[in-house]
Write an enzyme that holds these catalytic residues in place. Sequence first.
Site, short mmCIF file in Angstrom:
data_model
loop_
_atom_site.label_atom_id
_atom_site.label_comp_id
_atom_site.label_asym_id
_atom_site.label_seq_id
_atom_site.Cartn_x
_atom_site.Cartn_y
_atom_site.Cartn_z
N SER D 235 97.50 -69.99 61.62
CA SER D 235 97.38 -68.96 62.52
C SER D 235 96.95 -67.72 61.98
O SER D 235 96.86 -67.58 60.82
CB SER D 235 98.88 -68.83 63.24
OG SER D 235 99.36 -70.14 63.63
N SER D 273 96.48 -73.87 65.60
CA SER D 273 96.61 -72.54 65.03
C SER D 273 97.17 -71.52 66.29
O SER D 273 96.91 -71.88 67.63
CB SER D 273 94.98 -72.13 64.91
OG SER D 273 95.33 -70.69 64.00
N ASP D 275 96.54 -68.27 67.42
CA ASP D 275 95.40 -67.12 67.25
C ASP D 275 95.96 -65.97 68.61
O ASP D 275 95.54 -66.34 69.53
CB ASP D 275 94.44 -67.55 67.42
CG ASP D 275 94.01 -68.52 66.32
OD1 ASP D 275 94.93 -68.88 65.36
OD2 ASP D 275 92.83 -68.84 65.98
#
Lengths: 363, 363, 363, 363
Positions: D235, D273, D275
């Site tokens: 991430s 991830s 983000d």
Amino acid sequence: MRARELGITVGSLPPGEHNAITDVAGVRVGHTTVIEGDATRTGVTMVVPHDGNVWADGVYAGHHRLNGNGEMTGLPWLEEVGLLHSPIGLTNTHSVGVVRDALVALEVEQRPDGVEAWALPVVAETWDGDLNDVDGFHVTAAHAQAAYLAASDGPVAEGSVGGGTGMTSHEFKAGIGTASRRVSTGAESWTVGVIVQANHGRRERFAVNGVPVGLDVGVDVIPGVASRLPPGSGSIIVVVATDAPLLPLQCRRLAQRCSLGVARTGGVGENSSGDLFLAFSTGNRGMAGLGADAPAVATVRTLSNARMTPLFDAVVEATEEAILNAILAATTMTGKGGTTAHALDHELLLAALARYGRPATRP
Amino acid sequence: MRARELGITVGSLPPGEHNAITDVAGVRVGHTTVIEGDATRTGVTMVVPHDGNVWADGVYAGHHRLNGNGEMTGLPWLEEVGLLHSPIGLTNTHSVGVVRDALVALEVEQRPDGVEAWALPVVAETWDGDLNDVDGFHVTAAHAQAAYLAASDGPVAEGSVGGGTGMTSHEFKAGIGTASRRVSTGAESWTVGVIVQANHGRRERFAVNGVPVGLDVGVDVIPGVASRLPPGSGSIIVVVATDAPLLPLQCRRLAQRCSLGVARTGGVGENSSGDLFLAFSTGNRGMAGLGADAPAVATVRTLSNARMTPLFDAVVEATEEAILNAILAATTMTGKGGTTAHALDHELLLAALARYGRPATRP
Amino acid sequence: MRARELGITVGSLPPGEHNAITDVAGVRVGHTTVIEGDATRTGVTMVVPHDGNVWADGVYAGHHRLNGNGEMTGLPWLEEVGLLHSPIGLTNTHSVGVVRDALVALEVEQRPDGVEAWALPVVAETWDGDLNDVDGFHVTAAHAQAAYLAASDGPVAEGSVGGGTGMTSHEFKAGIGTASRRVSTGAESWTVGVIVQANHGRRERFAVNGVPVGLDVGVDVIPGVASRLPPGSGSIIVVVATDAPLLPLQCRRLAQRCSLGVARTGGVGENSSGDLFLAFSTGNRGMAGLGADAPAVATVRTLSNARMTPLFDAVVEATEEAILNAILAATTMTGKGGTTAHALDHELLLAALARYGRPATRP
Amino acid sequence: MRARELGITVGSLPPGEHNAITDVAGVRVGHTTVIEGDATRTGVTMVVPHDGNVWADGVYAGHHRLNGNGEMTGLPWLEEVGLLHSPIGLTNTHSVGVVRDALVALEVEQRPDGVEAWALPVVAETWDGDLNDVDGFHVTAAHAQAAYLAASDGPVAEGSVGGGTGMTSHEFKAGIGTASRRVSTGAESWTVGVIVQANHGRRERFAVNGVPVGLDVGVDVIPGVASRLPPGSGSIIVVVATDAPLLPLQCRRLAQRCSLGVARTGGVGENSSGDLFLAFSTGNRGMAGLGADAPAVATVRTLSNARMTPLFDAVVEATEEAILNAILAATTMTGKGGTTAHALDHELLLAALARYGRPATRP
């Protein structure tokens, strides 16, 4: 004592067996109530979405924010893919972290050997600082785990229990409430269950079936909570479960209808209120597994949007009734600094309903 | 005839001078009503946010979607920066485009020489296909321009006018309705005005001040509209104006509270309904100009969020009353295919209110 | 001339047969190019999602806004339930309305007898006012209908055609571009197709495969467009199609990845740009029919989220290449007021790539 | 060692004094690095928005989600009113709760006597389970408090420190990185600062100034991390600060531009991830106080949206450079189970840049 035991019926749809969120098969609720000394009045409630390993086998879910002065963890993944992968913890505002990490520890414990994973659990809160020493951080990981272990189906304890222990709503003592509805949408029928942690609202706006109960039962009759905050400063969390096979956006549609139930009982999403709603569907399973056995392409079912309005009605009705149950089940409590939150007197409520052409009919 | 003329008061806050969205200084409303032959029952309503050039000098705004089975153009810029740069057009579902481009033409006309610009106007709709030949595209650019030119302050025509001409709500004839409230938040006071184009709701859920009027006034007394669609299939557009100095997200907070007014009168955001709400504030101006004279950094005012709850109350109350006004002002209409939409009988309404302990008090 | 014909390959995934959005089975594209006199340089492009009646049989879809200075109609229903129920029209900013209503007329025409319905079509735009008399409203309903009727599978005309006729990108002449990728996610493989209407970006930021082509090919070599607006004021619309079976939120995930392709070629979502992206999946059908034959509960397929990253890669790559194709296919055009938008010289591009260690390899 | 010390410049805007988020006046950063035994490689980083009591005197902020497989607490209030009222904690995925409650305790400690309040702090995370015993919960409240107390202005330690201790990015060792830019928008100039906790990305996509460094430096040269998860599973958290006077939606616009910096270095928001990006502005203060002294109406400043593009450019450039700094500052680390994450060799990077026509110029 619940609304229907008093003869009060909200809406027209029939409730499920227990008139509780647990009427949705597999959904379980557990409470840890933490009452200690003069000022600890708090706890944890866990809503477990199904009887499998929810970390590995998530359910579709969606959320709605009527007002955002509150916390619900886990939102980024809920918004991104609409999957709920944890039990839902309900607690006080300042204990969200400890409950959240306790749920992570639970995931670690339940994780199959050899699988690498992480947890992003959902924990929501309301502020019990009128009655509880919320700044004292009295909720522990053990409390959270105990609530999880206590989760069961069947009837759900309401009022001053679990996360709802120190809560007040519309200036009456309140806490946890639940209700359910049965809905037919074509050939099939479904259950919609709701649980609330109610800590919101002003008395002057409190209404039951359209009757202005709050105005009718003034502070000269039942004193308001001596809150150090303006009336309506609290919050309400609503969790909706259904076995109707819904996709994430369809769950989100249900979640938004909680606003309408809150509105009908007198909430306006007051500025200081965290009115956060989560809906999940148990109607699809097995589409989001971990590890090598997860299907590349899963087959899921989706109720036609054209059939959803009855589910919306069910959410509105059940939210209204769950808020009422949260208030009716709670008894007067004294807590931090000697503050007392008074229960709504049942007879006063019934009298108000009668005065406005809505007499209750005790079963 | 409006609610207050019948002695029906919604909520506790005082209305503005005209009890209309035009009580917010500078806001103007204009209608073009298009009734022709047996089957054309439609029109355009324009809400003009202020008396300057709104294309060049926008106002902060925010929107909320209770249910998305509808259209509101202009959303990307509203969501991106929270600026409204056009009059707001209200019309039928299939005429959004023509009204939208007519507003663009208006912008071109009003644009100062030598300035290069474009327009992204806001137009919203509800579906009048029960009474109107909506598939016949009878609204023209000239109708839209006429509504703009007709815009004025002062009292606002309600019921079967403008965009509301062919609309029905809760299975009664309805259309345009408006209401306003005065609110104090500390030292200063503000006006909140609401206008609705109401075409939503089922009769069985219609409530006035909590009284189940819809159930009380059954289809044996007043026949429902012979809609070719299921009850509740329509939509409601609500536009909120205020002179309170709000930032975009604060406007969005107001917009969401329209849901609560819709809920209290019986709407649930039915699946086929486009329940789209827009709120704007005239309390800041001059921060979004075109051309060389636009300030690099503008100074704006923002009401403390901690003072916003009374504005929320005002939106809820005014939305409820505007819906009621939209129904009360409308008279029975026959349109496409001989379909008749019946008006709600005022005396029946008053009798229902009295039966439920809410007698109206004619002024 | 397209990127691959010049030997320029973007990314590592293989393209589909035509390297076009039409590689997704059933997707068709049609253009109407409107070039008249000295100043009319505009048109309409239609992307048709499948070969059935899309009004009655919608597809799952999601959208993303990188920057909101633009219009995309139809967003409320897309956001509410994630269903696309219309062809997608692309045109100039001031003709969105006429194209929108023309699509409504198309729905009326295609609607089965005896069905009551309405249309909420999706139309998006970019601003061609440098070359086109955009304030003259030269696009007609007939143009929109012609673009729909012209829709076909197979190769797609690119550059100055259809909605892209008068567009410029990164200060070069541009317009419509397309590309596709084949992706394997486990046992199955899918096609991802992209079409852009590119009218965005500053030359100084334009990059191809990481090479700063825009800086390398300065305005001393190829003059910039004599825009009356600051560089980067335009917009880009990206439409993504895939046959991978995706749910609405999964489509939305694809839509957001268009941002990343825009970023890699040098866009930043400039303030005046309307960077709006829509992704749809043809992988599920039949779940949202009209009339009595619509299933109450539909069975749909959903690709595991854990398998989606290759689709993200495909969207990024195809968006980059489609932007490049939009520029490469366009030829120098002179329009309104004698303004000329110059094409990017292919040899200059190839020389720049070679200088930065990225020589093209003509096939 | 940082990018500019190696002669690598990203973009064209000048950095601030320290090329760090702390170049925005008042912003401070503190780290607690927790390295113990063979398997504890983690920590906490605190970003403190200003030098006052941020609990009582919030700043405008907005967030963006490129991909949601992660956690950022505090989102409901950020989305509702766009106010940040806490330091921002960065830590590992499974320690979000303990850091969150530690920040609450800090608020309790700093709260003026007699004021009743609650805290909804912002804590974000990335997953360090390759190198760190993340399931062992080694971060404590004391670690979080120490990071807060350590917060200072001036240069910021980068690489394997604080929350970034056990992180890897694009399959190289990484962690915390920062950068800043100076921007002029008309008469005034502003600073934009960025800090990242980088734990995302696949090597094959890693690019520096458009050069495919990741492909160039293959795993035969520097082995990849022996992750038990697929590449790209991590991430990235990006926090943006600016002294430009921005409203909440304007902050949100900056937050989204972090996506573009991530894209340009090779991220695609991979499925696993998280983000998540947050941007705040210190350019307005005093508008959201607690207690009786809070103004009913505050005056704030807002940069014209028409001037924001240079700020977008700054966010993109600074995000790219901060990611690069996070990688360049990190040194090879061995942790849990003997897993080693290798640093990117600086000379290999410089050689790759030279090969692609982008030679670094050491100062």
